[in-house]
Scaffold this active site. Structure first.
Site, mmCIF file in Angstrom:
data_model
loop_
_atom_site.group_PDB
_atom_site.id
_atom_site.type_symbol
_atom_site.label_atom_id
_atom_site.label_comp_id
_atom_site.label_asym_id
_atom_site.label_seq_id
_atom_site.Cartn_x
_atom_site.Cartn_y
_atom_site.Cartn_z
ATOM 1 N N SER A 49 0.782 -1.243 0.000
ATOM 2 C CA SER A 49 0.000 0.000 0.000
ATOM 3 C C SER A 49 0.811 1.289 0.000
ATOM 4 O O SER A 49 0.261 2.360 -0.282
ATOM 5 C CB SER A 49 -0.951 0.001 1.201
ATOM 6 O OG SER A 49 -0.216 -0.002 2.403
ATOM 7 N N GLY A 51 5.180 3.061 -0.222
ATOM 8 C CA GLY A 51 6.610 2.858 -0.446
ATOM 9 C C GLY A 51 6.941 1.932 -1.606
ATOM 10 O O GLY A 51 6.332 1.995 -2.682
ATOM 11 N N PHE A 52 7.923 1.058 -1.370
ATOM 12 C CA PHE A 52 8.417 0.174 -2.431
ATOM 13 C C PHE A 52 7.384 -0.869 -2.864
ATOM 14 O O PHE A 52 7.371 -1.290 -4.015
ATOM 15 C CB PHE A 52 9.701 -0.526 -1.978
ATOM 16 C CG PHE A 52 10.901 0.390 -1.979
ATOM 17 C CD1 PHE A 52 11.422 0.868 -3.171
ATOM 18 C CD2 PHE A 52 11.503 0.782 -0.790
ATOM 19 C CE1 PHE A 52 12.522 1.721 -3.194
ATOM 20 C CE2 PHE A 52 12.601 1.638 -0.800
ATOM 21 C CZ PHE A 52 13.113 2.100 -1.996
ATOM 22 N N ALA A 139 7.214 -3.518 6.138
ATOM 23 C CA ALA A 139 8.017 -2.769 7.114
ATOM 24 C C ALA A 139 7.103 -2.569 8.306
ATOM 25 O O ALA A 139 6.077 -1.896 8.193
ATOM 26 C CB ALA A 139 8.460 -1.442 6.538
ATOM 27 N N TYR A 234 22.305 1.463 11.439
ATOM 28 C CA TYR A 234 21.519 0.691 10.483
ATOM 29 C C TYR A 234 22.130 -0.701 10.245
ATOM 30 O O TYR A 234 21.736 -1.667 10.869
ATOM 31 C CB TYR A 234 21.294 1.453 9.153
ATOM 32 C CG TYR A 234 20.177 0.785 8.383
ATOM 33 C CD1 TYR A 234 18.862 1.214 8.493
ATOM 34 C CD2 TYR A 234 20.416 -0.366 7.620
ATOM 35 C CE1 TYR A 234 17.823 0.525 7.871
ATOM 36 C CE2 TYR A 234 19.398 -1.048 6.995
ATOM 37 C CZ TYR A 234 18.105 -0.597 7.114
ATOM 38 O OH TYR A 234 17.088 -1.282 6.510
HETATM 39 P P1 NAD Z 1 6.454 1.395 4.040
HETATM 40 O O1 NAD Z 1 6.245 1.689 5.477
HETATM 41 O O2 NAD Z 1 6.212 2.475 3.054
HETATM 42 O O3 NAD Z 1 5.511 0.151 3.589
HETATM 43 C C1 NAD Z 1 5.289 -0.950 4.376
HETATM 44 C C2 NAD Z 1 4.112 -1.756 3.843
HETATM 45 O O4 NAD Z 1 3.923 -2.884 4.723
HETATM 46 C C3 NAD Z 1 2.756 -1.020 3.837
HETATM 47 O O5 NAD Z 1 2.006 -1.424 2.717
HETATM 48 C C4 NAD Z 1 2.063 -1.527 5.095
HETATM 49 O O6 NAD Z 1 0.631 -1.506 5.037
HETATM 50 C C5 NAD Z 1 2.563 -2.953 5.109
HETATM 51 N N1 NAD Z 1 2.510 -3.595 6.421
HETATM 52 C C6 NAD Z 1 3.158 -3.264 7.554
HETATM 53 N N2 NAD Z 1 2.858 -4.136 8.544
HETATM 54 C C7 NAD Z 1 2.020 -5.045 8.006
HETATM 55 C C8 NAD Z 1 1.356 -6.195 8.501
HETATM 56 N N3 NAD Z 1 1.529 -6.627 9.738
HETATM 57 N N4 NAD Z 1 0.541 -6.867 7.652
HETATM 58 C C9 NAD Z 1 0.350 -6.472 6.369
HETATM 59 N N5 NAD Z 1 0.961 -5.402 5.847
HETATM 60 C C10 NAD Z 1 1.773 -4.694 6.653
HETATM 61 O O7 NAD Z 1 7.916 0.783 3.934
HETATM 62 P P2 NAD Z 1 9.061 0.829 2.822
HETATM 63 O O8 NAD Z 1 10.033 1.881 3.203
HETATM 64 O O9 NAD Z 1 8.498 0.808 1.449
HETATM 65 O O10 NAD Z 1 9.782 -0.554 3.127
HETATM 66 C C11 NAD Z 1 9.492 -1.752 2.456
HETATM 67 C C12 NAD Z 1 10.771 -2.603 2.460
HETATM 68 O O11 NAD Z 1 11.790 -1.915 1.750
HETATM 69 C C13 NAD Z 1 11.305 -2.878 3.863
HETATM 70 O O12 NAD Z 1 11.831 -4.171 3.921
HETATM 71 C C14 NAD Z 1 12.431 -1.860 3.975
HETATM 72 O O13 NAD Z 1 13.420 -2.240 4.895
HETATM 73 C C15 NAD Z 1 12.962 -1.865 2.555
HETATM 74 N N6 NAD Z 1 13.772 -0.687 2.189
HETATM 75 C C16 NAD Z 1 13.392 0.572 2.531
HETATM 76 C C17 NAD Z 1 14.223 1.638 2.201
HETATM 77 C C18 NAD Z 1 13.860 3.056 2.558
HETATM 78 O O14 NAD Z 1 14.706 3.937 2.521
HETATM 79 N N7 NAD Z 1 12.613 3.335 2.868
HETATM 80 C C19 NAD Z 1 15.425 1.423 1.499
HETATM 81 C C20 NAD Z 1 15.753 0.119 1.124
HETATM 82 C C21 NAD Z 1 14.924 -0.935 1.476
#
Ligand code: NAD
Length: 395
Positions: A49, A51-52, A139, A234
């Site tokens: 929903s 981010g990535f 996340a 980190y």
């Molecule tokens: P985000 O917070 O934008 O998205 C997290 C998603 O997980 C959301 O859709 C949320 O609804 C869902 N979620 C969380 N808990 C949940 C649960 N219990 N059940 C179902 N859905 C759930 O996060 P993001 O930054 O896009 O991170 C996603 C991945 O990318 C992570 O593994 C993060 O470590 C990795 N990442 C992030 C970055 C950064 O800078 N943000 C960089 C590299 C990698």
């Protein structure tokens, strides 16, 4: 209602449906502008929903005409109380996907639970038969373990000793020194339980056991490495221990998928402003310097640009280009020597007085508000907006 941003630290308590919708439309337009990708046709995105994960769902749907199932954990809006951005994003995504004739259904609930896994399994059986690509992009700060029922909390702490460095309050631009106490007790194990690879493997085991993975199915989870500046908090901290576990799990899953010719990958992505990364001390200062340097060099990317490149060049571009630890590196531009050496120099001189000049504080702040649908171009924030929005596939 008229919805305004209400922030508390790195959290925004409100979000704007029209702004979220506009964000989703902009990402869709970007993907369409880049042309078709010969990618997977039936895709499950866990953490779909924001981010990535959201960017992955959009790239699969609008880049490869894929049918998508999205799993997320968000709050719908209720009368007088806006929902969380992921709910509005998903509503907008489904609306656009359905208008384009694409299958898109979503499940809102705890992806760590057996119940939600079962719901997804039943939906795949009924509608899609098998899945070609599983994106794992959760996340979360907490996880209730489906076997023990115990609730685990992840922490963002260094390991082995206190860590002190600069950080910034991105709302005020105030640069200050922060000290973070090291992990103690079960901090490391707990963080690994929440953000490591156990749940990813549980998903893949459950899908495989039900014969819901197609021949050659692929799964990708996202990780981060970052520079030495942020290493203590980190990559060498508690969250890094979880990422080590996630990355090791890719090999276990790949072994499990051998019988169907499948493969599990970890993609190391760039540091970006998302709800997850805003919560990590020191990272906002690093990101504001990173954005300034990458924008000046014309190599800045957001989530959608990153995932478009991941799909078109690596996953489906013929050259996956794994590093010596078997990971996809889409953080390659962030980690470029010229980028990192400039940041290291800027870091030494960064103060409250000069950060708005030497760093991209404005870009950080804008991206933060954009996450919640605020400060999005073309949205009339004085207009009355309906805070109760439905996701078409969720009754
Ligand atoms: P985000 O917070 O934008 O998205 C997290 C998603 O997980 C959301 O859709 C949320 O609804 C869902 N979620 C969380 N808990 C949940 C649960 N219990 N059940 C179902 N859905 C759930 O996060 P993001 O930054 O896009 O991170 C996603 C991945 O990318 C992570 O593994 C993060 O470590 C990795 N990442 C992030 C970055 C950064 O800078 N943000 C960089 C590299 C990698």
């Amino acid at each position: 209602m008229i919805i305004e941003p209400r922030t508390r630290g790195f959290i925004c308590l409100t979000s704007h449906p029209s702004g979220c919708e506009e964000n989703v439309k902009n990402q869709i337009e970007y993907i369409k502008s880049k042309g078709k990708i010969e990618g997977a046709k039936k895709v499950l995105v866990i953490g779909s929903s924001t981010g990535f994960g959201l960017a992955s769902r959009i790239t699969s749907a609008f880049g490869s005409d894929a049918a998508t199932i999205g799993v997320f954990f968000d709050k719908p809006g209720t009368e007088g109380r806006p929902g969380s951005p992921g709910f509005y994003n998903t509503a907008a995504f489904e609306k656009e996907a359905h208008a384009a004739g694409l299958y898109a259904k979503s499940i809102n609930g705890d992806a760590f639970s057996n119940e939600i896994k079962e719901e997804v399994i039943n939906l795949i059986k009924e509608d899609l038969g098998q899945i070609d690509l599983v994106i794992y992009s959760l996340a979360s700060p907490v996880r209730t373990h489906p076997v023990s029922g115990k609730r685990f909390k992840s922490v963002l702490k260094p390991i082995g000793g206190e860590f002190s460095n600069k950080t910034v309050d991105f709302h005020t631009g105030k640069v200050s020194e922060i000290s973070i106490k090291p992990a103690e007790g079960e901090d490391i194990e707990n963080t690994v339980t929440v953000m490591g690879g156990e749940d990813w493997k549980m998903w893949m085991d459950a899908l495989k056991a039900e014969n819901l993975l197609s021949e050659g199915a692929t799964t990708v989870a996202y990780s981060y490495i970052g520079p030495s500046l942020t290493e203590a908090v980190y990559r060498k901290g508690t969250i890094g221990a979880a990422k080590d576990h996630l990355e090791a799990t890719a090999f276990t899953i790949s072994d499990d998928l051998k019988s169907i010719g499948g493969k599990a990958y970890v993609s190391v992505n760039k540091a970006l402003v998302t709800q997850a990364s805003s919560a990590i001390p020191v990272i906002p200062l690093y990101i504001s310097l990173l954005f300034k340097v990458m924008k000046e060099k014309g190599i800045h990317e957001g989530c959608i640009e990153q995932i478009q490149r991941l799909y078109s060049e690596r996953l489906y571009g013929g050259d996956i280009a794994l590093d010596d630890k078997g990971r996809i590196r889409i953080d390659d531009w962030e980690m470029r020597e010229d980028v990192q050496s400039e940041i290291a120099e800027l870091w030494k001189t960064a103060t409250s007085e000069n950060l708005s000049e030497i760093g991209d504080l404005e870009g950080y702040s804008n991206d933060f508000f954009n996450l919640f649908g605020f400060k999005v171009e073309g949205v009339d924030y004085n207009a009355d907006v309906n805070e109760v929005v439905k996701v078409p596939s969720i009754s």
